[in-house]
Design a protein around this motif. Sequence first.
Motif, PDB file in Angstrom:
ATOM      1  N   LEU A 141       0.850  -1.194   0.000  1.00 37.77           N
ATOM      2  CA  LEU A 141       0.000   0.000   0.000  1.00 37.77           C
ATOM      3  C   LEU A 141       0.885   1.243   0.000  1.00 37.77           C
ATOM      4  CD1 LEU A 141      -2.381  -1.192   2.874  1.00 37.77           C
ATOM      5  CD2 LEU A 141      -2.643  -1.631   0.434  1.00 37.77           C
ATOM      6  N   PRO A 142       1.654   1.478  -1.064  1.00 41.05           N
ATOM      7  CA  PRO A 142       2.667   2.526  -1.047  1.00 41.05           C
ATOM      8  C   PRO A 142       2.126   3.944  -0.982  1.00 41.05           C
ATOM      9  CG  PRO A 142       2.433   1.627  -3.251  1.00 41.05           C
ATOM     10  CD  PRO A 142       1.632   0.753  -2.338  1.00 41.05           C
ATOM     11  N   ASN A 143       0.849   4.168  -1.309  1.00 44.68           N
ATOM     12  CA  ASN A 143       0.289   5.517  -1.307  1.00 44.68           C
ATOM     13  C   ASN A 143      -0.790   5.723  -0.248  1.00 44.68           C
ATOM     14  OD1 ASN A 143       1.593   7.044  -3.565  1.00 44.68           O
ATOM     15  ND2 ASN A 143       0.890   5.258  -4.722  1.00 44.68           N
ATOM     16  N   LEU A 144      -0.907   4.773   0.679  1.00 41.75           N
ATOM     17  CA  LEU A 144      -1.893   4.918   1.743  1.00 41.75           C
ATOM     18  C   LEU A 144      -1.531   6.112   2.628  1.00 41.75           C
ATOM     19  CD1 LEU A 144      -4.421   3.645   3.057  1.00 41.75           C
ATOM     20  CD2 LEU A 144      -2.858   2.387   4.567  1.00 41.75           C
ATOM     21  N   LYS A 145      -2.493   7.021   2.804  1.00 45.18           N
ATOM     22  CA  LYS A 145      -2.260   8.231   3.595  1.00 45.18           C
ATOM     23  C   LYS A 145      -3.131   8.303   4.848  1.00 45.18           C
ATOM     24  CE  LYS A 145      -0.884  11.043  -0.404  1.00 45.18           C
ATOM     25  NZ  LYS A 145      -0.995   9.983  -1.422  1.00 45.18           N
ATOM     26  N   THR A 146      -4.319   7.693   4.791  1.00 42.15           N
ATOM     27  CA  THR A 146      -5.260   7.802   5.901  1.00 42.15           C
ATOM     28  C   THR A 146      -5.865   6.444   6.217  1.00 42.15           C
ATOM     29  OG1 THR A 146      -5.835  10.067   5.235  1.00 42.15           O
ATOM     30  CG2 THR A 146      -7.351   8.930   6.744  1.00 42.15           C
ATOM     31  N   TYR A 147      -5.817   6.067   7.508  1.00 44.11           N
ATOM     32  CA  TYR A 147      -6.404   4.808   7.953  1.00 44.11           C
ATOM     33  C   TYR A 147      -7.243   5.100   9.186  1.00 44.11           C
ATOM     34  CZ  TYR A 147      -6.867  -0.052   9.436  1.00 44.11           C
ATOM     35  OH  TYR A 147      -7.374  -1.277   9.807  1.00 44.11           O
ATOM     36  N   ILE A 148      -8.574   4.993   9.047  1.00 41.39           N
ATOM     37  CA  ILE A 148      -9.498   5.299  10.126  1.00 41.39           C
ATOM     38  C   ILE A 148     -10.211   4.016  10.529  1.00 41.39           C
ATOM     39  CG2 ILE A 148     -11.429   6.724  10.893  1.00 41.39           C
ATOM     40  CD1 ILE A 148      -8.967   8.343  10.100  1.00 41.39           C
ATOM     41  N   ALA A 149     -10.049   3.611  11.783  1.00 46.74           N
ATOM     42  CA  ALA A 149     -10.621   2.339  12.241  1.00 46.74           C
ATOM     43  C   ALA A 149     -11.118   2.474  13.681  1.00 46.74           C
ATOM     44  CB  ALA A 149      -9.603   1.225  12.123  1.00 46.74           C
ATOM     45  N   GLU A 150     -11.962   3.449  13.946  1.00 44.43           N
ATOM     46  CA  GLU A 150     -12.495   3.636  15.289  1.00 44.43           C
ATOM     47  C   GLU A 150     -13.448   2.493  15.655  1.00 44.43           C
ATOM     48  OE1 GLU A 150     -14.217   7.408  16.098  1.00 44.43           O
ATOM     49  OE2 GLU A 150     -12.572   8.550  15.228  1.00 44.43           O
ATOM     50  N   ASN A 151     -13.405   2.091  16.922  1.00 43.14           N
ATOM     51  CA  ASN A 151     -14.298   1.040  17.432  1.00 43.14           C
ATOM     52  C   ASN A 151     -14.269  -0.202  16.544  1.00 43.14           C
ATOM     53  OD1 ASN A 151     -15.412   2.711  19.629  1.00 43.14           O
ATOM     54  ND2 ASN A 151     -16.326   3.886  17.965  1.00 43.14           N
ATOM     55  N   ARG A 166      -0.023   9.151   6.912  1.00 45.65           N
ATOM     56  CA  ARG A 166       0.069  10.317   7.782  1.00 45.65           C
ATOM     57  C   ARG A 166      -0.896  10.252   8.970  1.00 45.65           C
ATOM     58  NH1 ARG A 166       2.732  14.682   5.625  1.00 45.65           N
ATOM     59  NH2 ARG A 166       1.540  16.100   6.967  1.00 45.65           N
ATOM     60  N   THR A 167      -2.039   9.614   8.793  1.00 53.10           N
ATOM     61  CA  THR A 167      -3.061   9.624   9.839  1.00 53.10           C
ATOM     62  C   THR A 167      -3.534   8.214  10.141  1.00 53.10           C
ATOM     63  OG1 THR A 167      -3.839  11.818   9.145  1.00 53.10           O
ATOM     64  CG2 THR A 167      -5.328  10.502  10.514  1.00 53.10           C
ATOM     65  N   VAL A 168      -3.461   7.834  11.425  1.00 57.15           N
ATOM     66  CA  VAL A 168      -3.980   6.556  11.896  1.00 57.15           C
ATOM     67  C   VAL A 168      -4.879   6.838  13.089  1.00 57.15           C
ATOM     68  CG1 VAL A 168      -3.430   4.327  12.929  1.00 57.15           C
ATOM     69  CG2 VAL A 168      -1.965   5.245  11.126  1.00 57.15           C
ATOM     70  N   ASN A 169      -6.146   6.456  12.977  1.00 58.53           N
ATOM     71  CA  ASN A 169      -7.097   6.676  14.062  1.00 58.53           C
ATOM     72  C   ASN A 169      -7.769   5.353  14.390  1.00 58.53           C
ATOM     73  OD1 ASN A 169      -9.079   7.400  15.851  1.00 58.53           O
ATOM     74  ND2 ASN A 169      -9.983   8.992  14.577  1.00 58.53           N
ATOM     75  N   MET A 170      -7.449   4.802  15.556  1.00 63.61           N
ATOM     76  CA  MET A 170      -8.031   3.538  16.001  1.00 63.61           C
ATOM     77  C   MET A 170      -8.709   3.694  17.355  1.00 63.61           C
ATOM     78  SD  MET A 170      -5.070   0.925  14.783  1.00 63.61           S
ATOM     79  CE  MET A 170      -4.417   1.009  13.116  1.00 63.61           C
ATOM     80  N   LYS A 171      -9.180   4.879  17.618  1.00 60.42           N
ATOM     81  CA  LYS A 171      -9.812   5.200  18.889  1.00 60.42           C
ATOM     82  C   LYS A 171     -10.935   4.227  19.214  1.00 60.42           C
ATOM     83  CE  LYS A 171     -12.192   9.028  21.201  1.00 60.42           C
ATOM     84  NZ  LYS A 171     -12.690  10.436  21.036  1.00 60.42           N
TER      85      LYS A 171
END
Length: 218
Positions: A141-151, A166-171
């Motif tokens: 995934l060479p161009n992955l910039k945002t990964y959002i995985a809350e709950n 740049r952004t990882v959100n696993m809240k």
Amino acid sequence: TNLSEVSLKDSSVSANFDKLEYLNVPSLSNLQYLDVSNNELYVIEFNKSFIIPTNIQTLNISNNNIGSNATNAGGKWLLDSNIPQPVLRDQLISINSSELTNLNFSKNNNLQVTLNGSHESLETVRCSESRGLLANIGALLPNLKTYIAENNTAPSIYFQDTSLLRTVNMKGSSMRTISVKDRDICSGFASLRTIDISNTDVRSLNLRYLNDDTTGWG
């Protein structure tokens, strides 16, 4: 057909405003944008399979019931014997897609999406309130910039060749391990700017890269 965009979000399929519960997307070689968010889908198939077509660039299937048992969740249509029963309800697979750019399958509590092979264009993944994203070995995934995985209920996530992330959100997720598998100084989490793991079960957070088999983590 030259159809390139399909939007069926918030769809009603009867005079009683019943939501869309089953969808089989036919083979459309020019389809680039598909949005079926905010329905009550229990099953989505692509030409009678669970493999996401490689020509799709944006796939939004968020806020549905994909993977859930229609009978237990109050579904109507899938109780009809005329509706075909899929081989897999709770998984979708993407294989070597050079086109997929945005993937959103949030709010499908029992759905997991698996990536196999290279996904060179994928920039954004949103999988909050789902079983999460499974990136198999070799899923680049060479161009992955945002990964959002809350709950999120996935037990772990391993990144590989994600130097632009740049952004990882696993809240609020139940994830215990977040790690990078790279062996290259140019990869790993070199661009990471924001990571939120508040209210999670994370016990192992590895943001470094592996130099080689003998020197260990650097």
